[in-house]
Design an enzyme around this catalytic site. Structure first.
Site, PDB file in Angstrom:
ATOM      1  N   GLU A 180       0.814  -1.226   0.000  1.00  0.00           N
ATOM      2  CA  GLU A 180       0.000   0.000   0.000  1.00  0.00           C
ATOM      3  C   GLU A 180       0.843   1.270   0.000  1.00  0.00           C
ATOM      4  O   GLU A 180       0.641   2.157   0.827  1.00  0.00           O
ATOM      5  CB  GLU A 180      -0.964  -0.022   1.200  1.00  0.00           C
ATOM      6  CG  GLU A 180      -1.849  -1.261   1.216  1.00  0.00           C
ATOM      7  CD  GLU A 180      -2.658  -1.436   2.495  1.00  0.00           C
ATOM      8  OE1 GLU A 180      -2.599  -0.570   3.381  1.00  0.00           O
ATOM      9  OE2 GLU A 180      -3.350  -2.470   2.612  1.00  0.00           O
ATOM     10  N   HIS A 259     -10.434  -6.331  -1.732  1.00  0.00           N
ATOM     11  CA  HIS A 259     -11.486  -6.168  -0.711  1.00  0.00           C
ATOM     12  C   HIS A 259     -12.685  -5.500  -1.386  1.00  0.00           C
ATOM     13  O   HIS A 259     -12.710  -4.286  -1.577  1.00  0.00           O
ATOM     14  CB  HIS A 259     -10.959  -5.323   0.459  1.00  0.00           C
ATOM     15  CG  HIS A 259      -9.883  -6.018   1.223  1.00  0.00           C
ATOM     16  ND1 HIS A 259     -10.131  -7.123   1.999  1.00  0.00           N
ATOM     17  CD2 HIS A 259      -8.547  -5.798   1.289  1.00  0.00           C
ATOM     18  CE1 HIS A 259      -9.006  -7.545   2.539  1.00  0.00           C
ATOM     19  NE2 HIS A 259      -8.022  -6.765   2.116  1.00  0.00           N
ATOM     20  N   GLU A 288      -6.070 -10.946  -1.077  1.00  0.00           N
ATOM     21  CA  GLU A 288      -6.869 -10.719   0.141  1.00  0.00           C
ATOM     22  C   GLU A 288      -8.353 -10.611  -0.165  1.00  0.00           C
ATOM     23  O   GLU A 288      -9.067  -9.807   0.455  1.00  0.00           O
ATOM     24  CB  GLU A 288      -6.428  -9.413   0.831  1.00  0.00           C
ATOM     25  CG  GLU A 288      -4.966  -9.344   1.181  1.00  0.00           C
ATOM     26  CD  GLU A 288      -4.570  -8.084   1.944  1.00  0.00           C
ATOM     27  OE1 GLU A 288      -5.461  -7.370   2.432  1.00  0.00           O
ATOM     28  OE2 GLU A 288      -3.362  -7.838   2.049  1.00  0.00           O
TER      29      GLU A 288
HETATM   30  O1  9MR Z   1      -7.365  -8.550   8.657  1.00  0.00           O
HETATM   31  C1  9MR Z   1      -6.479  -7.661   9.316  1.00  0.00           C
HETATM   32  C2  9MR Z   1      -7.050  -7.269  10.658  1.00  0.00           C
HETATM   33  O2  9MR Z   1      -7.047  -8.382  11.533  1.00  0.00           O
HETATM   34  C3  9MR Z   1      -6.265  -6.116  11.252  1.00  0.00           C
HETATM   35  O3  9MR Z   1      -6.894  -5.705  12.451  1.00  0.00           O
HETATM   36  C4  9MR Z   1      -6.182  -4.997  10.234  1.00  0.00           C
HETATM   37  C5  9MR Z   1      -5.429  -3.793  10.752  1.00  0.00           C
HETATM   38  O4  9MR Z   1      -5.235  -2.856   9.758  1.00  0.00           O
HETATM   39  O5  9MR Z   1      -5.529  -5.472   9.052  1.00  0.00           O
HETATM   40  C6  9MR Z   1      -6.268  -6.455   8.415  1.00  0.00           C
HETATM   41  O6  9MR Z   1      -5.607  -6.887   7.234  1.00  0.00           O
HETATM   42  C7  9MR Z   1      -5.317  -5.894   6.240  1.00  0.00           C
HETATM   43  C8  9MR Z   1      -4.096  -6.336   5.482  1.00  0.00           C
HETATM   44  O7  9MR Z   1      -3.028  -6.581   6.351  1.00  0.00           O
HETATM   45  C9  9MR Z   1      -3.692  -5.331   4.429  1.00  0.00           C
HETATM   46  N1  9MR Z   1      -4.781  -5.033   3.542  1.00  0.00           N
HETATM   47  C10 9MR Z   1      -6.032  -4.674   4.178  1.00  0.00           C
HETATM   48  C11 9MR Z   1      -6.434  -5.764   5.203  1.00  0.00           C
HETATM   49  C12 9MR Z   1      -7.792  -5.446   5.797  1.00  0.00           C
HETATM   50  O8  9MR Z   1      -7.731  -4.259   6.520  1.00  0.00           O
END
Ligand code: 9MR
Length: 381
Positions: A180, A259, A288
């Site tokens: 990102e 997402h 993801e």
């Molecule tokens: O699924 C992840 C969640 O458990 C965390 O709390 C969150 C914090 O930002 O991150 C989520 O995973 C992210 C991923 O690492 C990067 N892309 C977006 C995902 C969803 O937010």
């Protein structure tokens, strides 16, 4: 890649027929709670997947799970572990390799949780995606609030990358090295990404170089959300990556998180966008994916919502299947029981392919059908 091209027609045909082709179940789970055991291997995603396509999931733990009223899912939920082993050929730590988790204090690494995931993957003949090394989010306070010189910060990043990648050398197949790094308008995150802000954009190339030194066989990716279609952000990657390649920087792949929400239309140019990166000689991946929907508290999704969700999953998978070097398709969690979505989006949820009790939704069957059609040589995983 003959297998992929020969299935193109079948896959495209099924897309047109989607609403009829996808079994739509009642909103409430109709199967008895409980699951097929790992021994029912022929009825799983990994079993029907093409041999050149990894089908993966995030492994629940850390992050939002730490605020929920359940113990660590990967460690304590036996049914979860059985499904994880049975269904998937690839696993991604959802949080367990992020800086705040794996490097909570300066110079102190916490590897036990990730070691357990890697051991599990090896026992179950799964590959692992490493996530992530260079990000603006989920960094520990000691780093974000520390008072470091540029040289110190650079040394901290190098040590982290080489320590973490080195520990799992030969055991992690793909790394989301940089996560990102662009804003929606295609400009670099020069304010919230500590590395780019403090050390300048050239540090991105160094991150890839250090990762490559630590594990020359791992394939190294950029990973982002909001880059499903052709837009300013994906264009920015399309411009950056060849520039890095020309400098000999070891960038191997471009990954699209995926997402998605049924509030918005499906990004119909996903395949064309993946193709642009494939044409650069890169591997591509969906890393993801989940598809959230509006569900009021105490209600269940309608059959129509579930069918729409299934079609989004199916179309995303088809896009990957039809791009030659899209080698990995990962869903961000496989059961609603542990999804991050309702924790982050009020009034939205049900984003994964299984209900809380691990019974399968239409989206699951959409993936299974698509993999099956894409997979004349199935049955070897
Ligand atoms: O699924 C992840 C969640 O458990 C965390 O709390 C969150 C914090 O930002 O991150 C989520 O995973 C992210 C991923 O690492 C990067 N892309 C977006 C995902 C969803 O937010």
């Amino acid at each position: 890649m003959q297998v992929r091209s020969s299935l193109a027609a079948a896959v495209l045909a099924s897309a047109v027929l989607l609403p009829a082709a996808v079994p739509v179940h009642a909103a409430q789970p109709t199967r008895a709670p409980g699951i097929e055991k790992a021994s029912d291997r022929k009825d799983t995603l990994r079993w029907v997947a093409p041999q050149d396509l990894e089908i993966g999931t995030a492994v629940a733990g850390g992050g939002h799970h730490e605020t929920q009223p359940y113990p660590d899912p990967f460690t304590y939920d036996q049914e979860y572990r059985e499904r994880l082993a049975a269904e998937f050929s690839s696993v991604s730590p959802e949080n367990q390799l992020k800086w705040e988790f794996v490097h909570p204090e300066q110079g102190t690494y916490r590897f036990a949780e990730m070691d357990a995931i890697v051991d599990f993957a090896q026992e179950n003949k799964q590959v692992v995606r490493g996530h992530t090394l260079f990000w603006h989010s989920q960094n520990p306070a000691w780093l974000e609030e520390g008072d470091f010189t540029k040289d110190e910060l650079r040394a901290i990043l190098k040590d982290h990358i080489q320590t973490v990648v080195g520990r799992y050398a030969g055991k992690i197949q793909q790394w989301d090295v940089a996560n990102e790094i662009f804003n929606e308008d295609g400009t670099l995150r020069t304010t919230d990404n500590i590395w780019i802000r403090e050390l300048g954009p050239d540090i991105i190339a160094d991150a890839f170089r250090w990762a490559h030194e630590a594990d020359p066989k791992a394939t190294l990716f950029f990973n982002d959300y909001g880059v499903e279609g052709v837009n300013a952000k994906s264009n920015a990657y399309l411009e950056l990556i060849p520039r890095l390649q020309a400098q000999g920087v070891p960038v191997d792949g471009f990954a699209i998180q995926g997402h998605l929400s049924t509030r918005y239309g499906f990004p119909g140019d996903l395949q064309a966008n993946l193709q642009r990166f494939d044409a650069l000689g890169l591997e591509t991946a969906i890393t993801e994916i989940d598809v959230r929907m509006d569900v009021a508290v105490g209600t269940s999704p309608t059959d129509a919502q579930l069918a729409t969700q299934a079609s989004y999953y199916q179309r995303a998978l088809e896009a990957c299947v039809l791009v030659e070097d899209c080698n990995s398709f990962t869903i961000w969690g496989f059961t609603d029981k542990y999804s991050w979505v309702p924790v982050f989006f009020t009034g939205e949820g049900e984003a994964t392919v299984m209900w809380d009790d691990f019974t399968r939704k239409p989206a699951y069957y959409a993936l299974q059908d698509t993999l099956e059609q894409a997979s004349p040589g199935r049955g070897h995983r």
